[in-house]
Design a protein around this motif. Structure first.
Motif, PDB file in Angstrom:
ATOM      1  N   ALA A   2      51.895  16.231 -34.462  1.00 30.98           N
ATOM      2  CA  ALA A   2      50.777  16.609 -33.601  1.00 30.98           C
ATOM      3  C   ALA A   2      51.284  17.347 -32.361  1.00 30.98           C
ATOM      4  O   ALA A   2      52.357  17.056 -31.846  1.00 30.98           O
ATOM      5  CB  ALA A   2      50.002  15.372 -33.179  1.00 30.98           C
ATOM      6  N   GLU A   3      50.484  18.288 -31.911  1.00 28.25           N
ATOM      7  CA  GLU A   3      50.827  19.040 -30.709  1.00 28.25           C
ATOM      8  C   GLU A   3      50.489  18.224 -29.475  1.00 28.25           C
ATOM      9  O   GLU A   3      49.655  17.325 -29.513  1.00 28.25           O
ATOM     10  CB  GLU A   3      50.058  20.357 -30.688  1.00 28.25           C
ATOM     11  CG  GLU A   3      50.524  21.340 -31.740  1.00 28.25           C
ATOM     12  CD  GLU A   3      49.809  22.659 -31.608  1.00 28.25           C
ATOM     13  OE1 GLU A   3      49.523  23.067 -30.474  1.00 28.25           O
ATOM     14  OE2 GLU A   3      49.529  23.260 -32.661  1.00 28.25           O
ATOM     15  N   TYR A   4      51.115  18.588 -28.357  1.00 28.22           N
ATOM     16  CA  TYR A   4      50.862  17.911 -27.094  1.00 28.22           C
ATOM     17  C   TYR A   4      49.469  18.265 -26.590  1.00 28.22           C
ATOM     18  O   TYR A   4      49.079  19.415 -26.535  1.00 28.22           O
ATOM     19  CB  TYR A   4      51.918  18.317 -26.055  1.00 28.22           C
ATOM     20  CG  TYR A   4      51.632  17.766 -24.688  1.00 28.22           C
ATOM     21  CD1 TYR A   4      51.768  16.420 -24.420  1.00 28.22           C
ATOM     22  CD2 TYR A   4      51.200  18.600 -23.666  1.00 28.22           C
ATOM     23  CE1 TYR A   4      51.500  15.913 -23.176  1.00 28.22           C
ATOM     24  CE2 TYR A   4      50.929  18.112 -22.408  1.00 28.22           C
ATOM     25  CZ  TYR A   4      51.077  16.752 -22.173  1.00 28.22           C
ATOM     26  OH  TYR A   4      50.803  16.250 -20.932  1.00 28.22           O
ATOM     27  N   ASN A   5      48.713  17.244 -26.236  1.00 29.24           N
ATOM     28  CA  ASN A   5      47.365  17.448 -25.720  1.00 29.24           C
ATOM     29  C   ASN A   5      47.291  16.794 -24.344  1.00 29.24           C
ATOM     30  O   ASN A   5      47.368  15.568 -24.233  1.00 29.24           O
ATOM     31  CB  ASN A   5      46.339  16.821 -26.671  1.00 29.24           C
ATOM     32  CG  ASN A   5      44.916  17.161 -26.278  1.00 29.24           C
ATOM     33  OD1 ASN A   5      44.669  17.611 -25.164  1.00 29.24           O
ATOM     34  ND2 ASN A   5      43.995  16.930 -27.187  1.00 29.24           N
ATOM     35  N   PRO A   6      47.132  17.587 -23.256  1.00 27.12           N
ATOM     36  CA  PRO A   6      47.135  17.003 -21.899  1.00 27.12           C
ATOM     37  C   PRO A   6      45.935  16.108 -21.618  1.00 27.12           C
ATOM     38  O   PRO A   6      45.974  15.300 -20.707  1.00 27.12           O
ATOM     39  CB  PRO A   6      47.143  18.240 -20.991  1.00 27.12           C
ATOM     40  CG  PRO A   6      46.641  19.354 -21.827  1.00 27.12           C
ATOM     41  CD  PRO A   6      46.989  19.029 -23.237  1.00 27.12           C
ATOM     42  N   GLN A   7      44.832  16.263 -22.385  1.00 24.24           N
ATOM     43  CA  GLN A   7      43.666  15.410 -22.134  1.00 24.24           C
ATOM     44  C   GLN A   7      43.888  13.966 -22.601  1.00 24.24           C
ATOM     45  O   GLN A   7      43.233  13.050 -22.131  1.00 24.24           O
ATOM     46  CB  GLN A   7      42.417  15.958 -22.838  1.00 24.24           C
ATOM     47  CG  GLN A   7      41.732  17.060 -22.062  1.00 24.24           C
ATOM     48  CD  GLN A   7      42.027  18.420 -22.639  1.00 24.24           C
ATOM     49  OE1 GLN A   7      42.525  18.521 -23.744  1.00 24.24           O
ATOM     50  NE2 GLN A   7      41.751  19.468 -21.888  1.00 24.24           N
ATOM     51  N   SER A   9      45.725  10.492 -22.812  1.00 25.91           N
ATOM     52  CA  SER A   9      46.660   9.700 -22.017  1.00 25.91           C
ATOM     53  C   SER A   9      46.441   8.222 -22.333  1.00 25.91           C
ATOM     54  O   SER A   9      45.369   7.826 -22.795  1.00 25.91           O
ATOM     55  CB  SER A   9      46.465   9.955 -20.525  1.00 25.91           C
ATOM     56  OG  SER A   9      45.152   9.575 -20.163  1.00 25.91           O
TER      57      SER A   9
END
Length: 155
Positions: A2-7, A9
């Protein structure tokens, strides 16, 4: 991956910093390092065993032992059904502790083996174990095999 998703947390309180104790007074956890002052609990290795009563004779030692426990003398058997022998062994092989270990059916050491009679067997096997049920013995002999009980010295 999976790609990094800043939303995304972690929830609040999920990631906590490890509390480091005993690193000087300015750390806030220096001096006694959260162990309080003096006493058995503040010392390193200051643990007690289950049933410890501060030096008083513990209850389990004050009361007399009654009855008999067979626990030290009990024998535990590792059980195998004839259907398992049918699946793992070829015609004419010998079933004993060494071959069971070699085929990955038995782990550990010094185990007593018992053969149970669940399932069917068509292969001619030579069985040399500690115990065999009557039904298992009948099925093995009907298939042309033979059964001998191992003369274990711990019987």
């Amino acid at each position: 991956m999976a790609e990094y998703n800043p939303q995304l947390s972690a929830p609040k309180g999920a990631n906590k910093k490890k509390r480091i104790v005993g690193r000087g007074s300015s750390s806030g956890r220096g001096s006694t390092a959260g162990r309080g002052n003096k006493g058995q609990q503040s010392r390193s290795g200051g643990k007690t065993y289950i049933g410890f009563e501060g030096g008083q004779m513990p209850l389990f030692r004050r009361i007399a032992q009654r009855g008999f426990s067979n626990y030290p003398f009990k024998k535990e058997y590792t059980c195998f059904n004839v259907c398992e022998l049918e699946a793992k062994y070829a015609d004419g092989e010998t079933v004993d502790v060494t071959t069971l270990k070699a085929k990955g059916l038995l782990k550990g050491k010094d185990q007593l083996i018992k053969i149970l009679g669940d399932g069917e067997i068509t292969k001619k096997l030579t069985v040399n174990v500690d115990k065999v049920t009557e039904s298992a013995k009948a099925k093995i002999e009907k298939a042309g095999g033979s059964v001998t009980l191992a003369a274990a010295e711990n019987k």
